[in-house]
Each structure stands twice: as C-alpha cells, then as structure tokens.
Design a protein around this motif. Structure first.
Motif, PDB file in Angstrom:
ATOM      1  N   GLU A 139       0.765  -1.070  -0.217  1.00 37.84           N
ATOM      2  CA  GLU A 139       0.197  -0.070  -0.124  1.00 37.84           C
ATOM      3  C   GLU A 139       0.739   1.320  -0.091  1.00 37.84           C
ATOM      4  O   GLU A 139       0.813   2.029  -0.762  1.00 37.84           O
ATOM      5  CB  GLU A 139      -0.944   0.151   1.261  1.00 37.84           C
ATOM      6  N   GLY A 140       1.793   1.254   0.953  1.00 35.51           N
ATOM      7  CA  GLY A 140       2.496   2.518   0.973  1.00 35.51           C
ATOM      8  C   GLY A 140       3.418   2.756  -0.442  1.00 35.51           C
ATOM      9  O   GLY A 140       3.588   3.870  -0.869  1.00 35.51           O
ATOM     10  N   PHE A 141       4.139   1.532  -0.934  1.00 35.88           N
ATOM     11  CA  PHE A 141       4.759   1.869  -2.027  1.00 35.88           C
ATOM     12  C   PHE A 141       3.797   2.202  -3.304  1.00 35.88           C
ATOM     13  O   PHE A 141       4.239   3.039  -4.013  1.00 35.88           O
ATOM     14  CB  PHE A 141       5.361   0.426  -2.415  1.00 35.88           C
ATOM     15  N   SER A 142       2.670   1.679  -3.469  1.00 35.00           N
ATOM     16  CA  SER A 142       1.697   2.106  -4.443  1.00 35.00           C
ATOM     17  C   SER A 142       1.364   3.583  -4.547  1.00 35.00           C
ATOM     18  O   SER A 142       1.266   4.446  -5.068  1.00 35.00           O
ATOM     19  CB  SER A 142       0.462   1.086  -4.443  1.00 35.00           C
ATOM     20  N   THR A 143       0.934   3.865  -3.091  1.00 33.28           N
ATOM     21  CA  THR A 143       0.467   5.464  -2.627  1.00 33.28           C
ATOM     22  C   THR A 143       1.927   6.203  -3.351  1.00 33.28           C
ATOM     23  O   THR A 143       1.716   7.084  -3.863  1.00 33.28           O
ATOM     24  CB  THR A 143       0.314   5.758  -1.334  1.00 33.28           C
ATOM     25  N   ASP A 144       3.078   5.827  -2.872  1.00 31.37           N
ATOM     26  CA  ASP A 144       4.267   6.788  -3.128  1.00 31.37           C
ATOM     27  C   ASP A 144       4.110   6.729  -4.614  1.00 31.37           C
ATOM     28  O   ASP A 144       4.838   7.875  -5.203  1.00 31.37           O
ATOM     29  CB  ASP A 144       5.358   6.350  -2.439  1.00 31.37           C
ATOM     30  N   LEU A 145       4.174   5.522  -5.358  1.00 31.12           N
ATOM     31  CA  LEU A 145       4.462   5.608  -6.900  1.00 31.12           C
ATOM     32  C   LEU A 145       3.487   6.155  -7.700  1.00 31.12           C
ATOM     33  O   LEU A 145       3.720   7.172  -8.468  1.00 31.12           O
ATOM     34  CB  LEU A 145       4.600   3.950  -7.112  1.00 31.12           C
ATOM     35  N   ASP A 146       2.000   6.286  -7.161  1.00 33.90           N
ATOM     36  CA  ASP A 146       1.122   6.864  -7.711  1.00 33.90           C
ATOM     37  C   ASP A 146       1.338   8.467  -7.803  1.00 33.90           C
ATOM     38  O   ASP A 146       0.844   9.071  -8.692  1.00 33.90           O
ATOM     39  CB  ASP A 146      -0.065   6.614  -7.220  1.00 33.90           C
ATOM     40  N   ALA A 147       1.967   8.845  -6.879  1.00 31.22           N
ATOM     41  CA  ALA A 147       2.174  10.449  -6.696  1.00 31.22           C
ATOM     42  C   ALA A 147       3.461  11.126  -7.830  1.00 31.22           C
ATOM     43  O   ALA A 147       3.479  12.111  -7.911  1.00 31.22           O
ATOM     44  CB  ALA A 147       2.595  10.684  -5.023  1.00 31.22           C
ATOM     45  N   GLU A 148       4.102  10.055  -8.034  1.00 26.91           N
ATOM     46  CA  GLU A 148       5.276  10.450  -9.173  1.00 26.91           C
ATOM     47  C   GLU A 148       5.036  10.643 -10.477  1.00 26.91           C
ATOM     48  O   GLU A 148       3.906  10.213 -11.052  1.00 26.91           O
ATOM     49  CB  GLU A 148       6.327   9.386  -8.793  1.00 26.91           C
ATOM     50  N   PRO A 149       5.726  11.372 -11.218  1.00 26.57           N
ATOM     51  CA  PRO A 149       5.395  11.570 -12.381  1.00 26.57           C
ATOM     52  C   PRO A 149       5.675  10.423 -13.366  1.00 26.57           C
ATOM     53  O   PRO A 149       6.187   9.437 -13.073  1.00 26.57           O
ATOM     54  CB  PRO A 149       6.379  12.669 -12.904  1.00 26.57           C
ATOM     55  N   ALA A 150       5.097  10.140 -14.520  1.00 27.48           N
ATOM     56  CA  ALA A 150       5.489   8.842 -15.302  1.00 27.48           C
ATOM     57  C   ALA A 150       6.555   8.547 -15.314  1.00 27.48           C
ATOM     58  O   ALA A 150       6.726   7.265 -15.384  1.00 27.48           O
ATOM     59  CB  ALA A 150       4.443   9.092 -16.540  1.00 27.48           C
TER      60      ALA A 150
END
Length: 177
Positions: free
Chosen positions: A14-25
């Motif tokens: 969950e934490g990894f996904s949340t962090d990754l989603d906030a990043e540019p493509a």
C-alpha cells in the motif's frame, strides 16, 4: 489466500503504491524498471507504472539508451534490468571511498566471512549443504545465513576489484606495518 493476507495485514504494498502513484510517469516507469529482474513487455510495464503503453515505451527507450534497462527482444518488445549498469554504479560509488574506508570495509567483511567459514567449516557457501547444519524446521535459517555469506563474498570481491584498480593501495594487512 484470504483477501486480508500478509501484504494487506502489514500494508507493505500500500505504501509503495501510494508513493509511486504520486510520481510523474517517467519516475514510475523508472521505478518499475528497477524491479525488472525478468523480461517484461511494454504493456505489462505500463500497467505496473499506471501509464499508457506509448508513454512507457518512450521512457523505456530512454532508459535503454542510458543503460538502465536492456532490450531483451524486439517482437514483442521486452525489457529487463541491465545488471551491468547496476554493477558499474556500485563500483563507481565504492571508488569514491578513501583508502582507509576501503580497507576498513574490507577488514570488516573479511572478518564476517571468516565467521561464516568457521561456523560451516567450509571455504564457500556453495560448499555447504544446509541440511547438514540444521534440523528440518531450522533449514530456512541456515539458507538465510548462506545467502548472507554469499552477499558478503560478493561485496569483498567488488571491494577487492576497486582496490586492485587503484593499483597503489596495499592490502589491509600491509596497512598495519
């Protein structure tokens, strides 16, 4: 496995996904590329990076141009992490160490390897049969120790290569004289 398995229980993904989603493509594709230990197609990478396949393809080609990933096949187009690039990066970081830091790390790792040799009465982790050193229930603990020994051996080899490339450095034992 029930839907509330360990990954949900501890919230690791969950934490990894949340962090990754906030990043540019480009950053998302880069982070996914770092985990490509096996070849993966553009669509699969795009899905993991939450972007369009054309976007993933563009960023993957850029990452291939600078050596982070390598093209494994052209049709279908697949990429995998370029281990040579990561080995070069590791060695490049080690080359920044001072002579004393390099020798200190080598001495520490050599001591750890000696402890493994003594524990398993062997010269190398590949010489050890885990079942000879553990009961059936404890064999995973022995495998973890052997894996750590293997990692220590790799680090020693990498540090030794950096020391040899410097040419004028002496071995840690010669330093004390």
């Amino acid at each position: 496995m029930p839907s509330d398995g360990p990954d949900r229980e501890f919230g690791l993904a969950e934490g990894f996904s949340t962090d990754l989603d906030a990043e540019p493509a480009d950053e998302r594709v880069y982070r996914v590329a770092l985990q490509l230990y096996e070849p993966a197609g553009v669509s699969a990478i795009a899905e993991r990076a939450s972007c369009a396949p054309d976007t993933a393809r563009r960023h993957l080609k850029r990452l291939a141009d600078i050596g982070v990933v390598e093209r494994v096949s052209e049709s279908p187009l697949t990429f995998a992490r370029n281990e040579s690039y990561f080995e070069w990066r590791l060695r490049n970081r080690l080359e920044a160490l001072s002579r004393d830091e390099l020798h200190e790390r080598l001495a520490e790792l050599t001591e750890r390897e000696s402890a493994f040799r003594e524990r398993f009465d062997a010269e190398s982790p590949t010489d050890v049969d885990a079942f000879d050193h553990a009961e059936y229930d404890d064999v995973e603990t022995v495998w973890l120790a052997l894996s750590e020994w293997h990692t220590v051996r790799e680090r020693i080899d990498r540090l030794e290569a950096v020391r040899r490339d410097r040419g004028s450095d002496s071995a840690p034992g010669e330093n004390a004289a």
